[in-house]
Design a protein around this motif. Structure first.
Motif, mmCIF file in Angstrom:
data_model
loop_
_atom_site.group_PDB
_atom_site.id
_atom_site.type_symbol
_atom_site.label_atom_id
_atom_site.label_comp_id
_atom_site.label_asym_id
_atom_site.label_seq_id
_atom_site.Cartn_x
_atom_site.Cartn_y
_atom_site.Cartn_z
ATOM 1 N N ALA A 50 0.841 -1.207 0.000
ATOM 2 C CA ALA A 50 0.000 0.000 0.000
ATOM 3 C C ALA A 50 0.870 1.248 0.000
ATOM 4 N N ARG A 51 1.955 1.226 0.764
ATOM 5 C CA ARG A 51 2.879 2.368 0.768
ATOM 6 C C ARG A 51 3.486 2.573 -0.621
ATOM 7 N N ALA A 52 3.822 1.486 -1.293
ATOM 8 C CA ALA A 52 4.379 1.583 -2.650
ATOM 9 C C ALA A 52 3.345 2.167 -3.613
ATOM 10 N N ARG A 53 2.075 1.742 -3.481
ATOM 11 C CA ARG A 53 1.027 2.290 -4.344
ATOM 12 C C ARG A 53 0.807 3.770 -4.068
ATOM 13 N N LEU A 54 0.925 4.174 -2.799
ATOM 14 C CA LEU A 54 0.838 5.600 -2.468
ATOM 15 C C LEU A 54 1.961 6.374 -3.159
ATOM 16 N N ALA A 55 3.146 5.810 -3.138
ATOM 17 C CA ALA A 55 4.314 6.483 -3.716
ATOM 18 C C ALA A 55 4.223 6.591 -5.233
ATOM 19 N N ASP A 56 3.686 5.548 -5.887
ATOM 20 C CA ASP A 56 3.664 5.593 -7.361
ATOM 21 C C ASP A 56 2.350 6.108 -7.946
ATOM 22 N N GLY A 57 1.422 6.493 -7.069
ATOM 23 C CA GLY A 57 0.191 7.111 -7.543
ATOM 24 C C GLY A 57 -0.910 6.159 -7.956
ATOM 25 N N THR A 58 -0.750 4.878 -7.686
ATOM 26 C CA THR A 58 -1.789 3.911 -8.059
ATOM 27 C C THR A 58 -2.688 3.533 -6.878
ATOM 28 N N PHE A 59 -2.429 4.109 -5.726
ATOM 29 C CA PHE A 59 -3.231 3.799 -4.535
ATOM 30 C C PHE A 59 -4.677 4.223 -4.769
ATOM 31 N N GLY A 60 -5.609 3.365 -4.359
ATOM 32 C CA GLY A 60 -7.025 3.684 -4.466
ATOM 33 C C GLY A 60 -7.657 3.267 -5.774
ATOM 34 N N ARG A 61 -6.902 2.590 -6.631
ATOM 35 C CA ARG A 61 -7.425 2.077 -7.896
ATOM 36 C C ARG A 61 -7.605 0.576 -7.786
ATOM 37 N N CYS A 62 -8.728 0.076 -8.236
ATOM 38 C CA CYS A 62 -9.015 -1.358 -8.214
ATOM 39 C C CYS A 62 -8.122 -2.072 -9.222
ATOM 40 N N VAL A 63 -7.473 -3.159 -8.765
ATOM 41 C CA VAL A 63 -6.576 -3.909 -9.653
ATOM 42 C C VAL A 63 -7.349 -4.700 -10.708
ATOM 43 N N ASP A 64 -8.637 -4.913 -10.489
ATOM 44 C CA ASP A 64 -9.423 -5.696 -11.442
ATOM 45 C C ASP A 64 -10.118 -4.827 -12.487
ATOM 46 N N CYS A 65 -10.827 -3.787 -12.046
ATOM 47 C CA CYS A 65 -11.611 -2.985 -12.994
ATOM 48 C C CYS A 65 -11.005 -1.609 -13.261
ATOM 49 N N GLY A 66 -10.074 -1.174 -12.441
ATOM 50 C CA GLY A 66 -9.429 0.117 -12.639
ATOM 51 C C GLY A 66 -10.186 1.307 -12.075
ATOM 52 N N ARG A 67 -11.368 1.079 -11.545
ATOM 53 C CA ARG A 67 -12.138 2.181 -10.955
ATOM 54 C C ARG A 67 -11.572 2.548 -9.592
ATOM 55 N N GLU A 68 -12.029 3.691 -9.093
ATOM 56 C CA GLU A 68 -11.625 4.144 -7.764
ATOM 57 C C GLU A 68 -12.205 3.227 -6.697
ATOM 58 N N ILE A 69 -11.385 2.908 -5.690
ATOM 59 C CA ILE A 69 -11.877 2.174 -4.522
ATOM 60 C C ILE A 69 -12.520 3.205 -3.606
ATOM 61 N N GLU A 70 -13.667 2.876 -3.085
ATOM 62 C CA GLU A 70 -14.418 3.796 -2.251
ATOM 63 C C GLU A 70 -13.600 4.206 -1.024
ATOM 64 N N PHE A 71 -13.627 5.496 -0.694
ATOM 65 C CA PHE A 71 -12.888 6.012 0.462
ATOM 66 C C PHE A 71 -13.316 5.290 1.733
ATOM 67 N N GLU A 72 -14.601 5.030 1.872
ATOM 68 C CA GLU A 72 -15.097 4.346 3.071
ATOM 69 C C GLU A 72 -14.457 2.971 3.209
ATOM 70 N N ARG A 73 -14.302 2.275 2.092
ATOM 71 C CA ARG A 73 -13.654 0.953 2.117
ATOM 72 C C ARG A 73 -12.195 1.084 2.511
ATOM 73 N N LEU A 74 -11.511 2.086 1.973
ATOM 74 C CA LEU A 74 -10.100 2.291 2.296
ATOM 75 C C LEU A 74 -9.906 2.713 3.753
ATOM 76 N N GLN A 75 -10.872 3.416 4.310
ATOM 77 C CA GLN A 75 -10.781 3.770 5.727
ATOM 78 C C GLN A 75 -10.800 2.521 6.601
ATOM 79 N N VAL A 76 -11.640 1.577 6.241
ATOM 80 C CA VAL A 76 -11.762 0.335 7.001
ATOM 81 C C VAL A 76 -10.585 -0.590 6.726
ATOM 82 N N CYS A 77 -10.160 -0.627 5.464
ATOM 83 C CA CYS A 77 -9.076 -1.519 5.049
ATOM 84 C C CYS A 77 -8.149 -0.762 4.094
#
Length: 130
Positions: free
Chosen positions: A78-105
């Motif tokens: 997750a830290r690596a994804r934050l650094a390279d700008g891919t954090f918060g993107r779904c690896v399957d569909c490419g859409r944004e992961i919901e902020f609420e989901r990221l808060q929990v996990c």
């Protein structure tokens, strides 16, 4: 809608706090494991019940260590994804992961819908082979 700078900062802090807590826990567990000698757990007189308990405790320690190390790997990813700008993107569909989901996990790599599909597809309980 992309995650805001404030949201990303909040999630980055949560990841770092969990990482630091997990590292402290792993160090404590490693120290405890060094102090727990299998022979002391099993007892000096061979007894199958004591040996079974020692095996169980040893297996539980190993399972806990494996779980914690996997969580540490997930946090580092997750830290690596934050650094390279891919954090918060779904690896399957490419859409944004919901902020609420990221808060929990904060280590989530899939949006809610893709995670649900992934679990339905791949997360099956063990089945008898008889």
């Amino acid at each position: 809608m992309a995650l805001s700078k404030k949201q990303l900062d909040r999630l980055a802090r949560a990841i770092m706090q969990r990482r630091e807590a997990l590292l402290r826990e792993l160090l404590q567990d490693a120290g405890r494991a060094r102090e727990e000698v299998y022979g002391a757990l099993a007892g000096s007189v061979p007894d199958t019940a004591d040996q079974a308990v020692a095996d169980l405790l040893s297996d539980l320690d190993q399972a806990e260590l494996s779980r914690d190390l996997q969580e540490l790997r997930d946090l580092e990813a997750a830290r690596a994804r934050l650094a390279d700008g891919t954090f918060g993107r779904c690896v399957d569909c490419g859409r944004e992961i919901e902020f609420e989901r990221l808060q929990v996990c904060p280590t989530a790599v899939r949006c809610f819908e893709c995670q649900r599909l992934h679990e339905r597809t791949y997360a099956h309980p063990g089945e008898s082979s008889l």
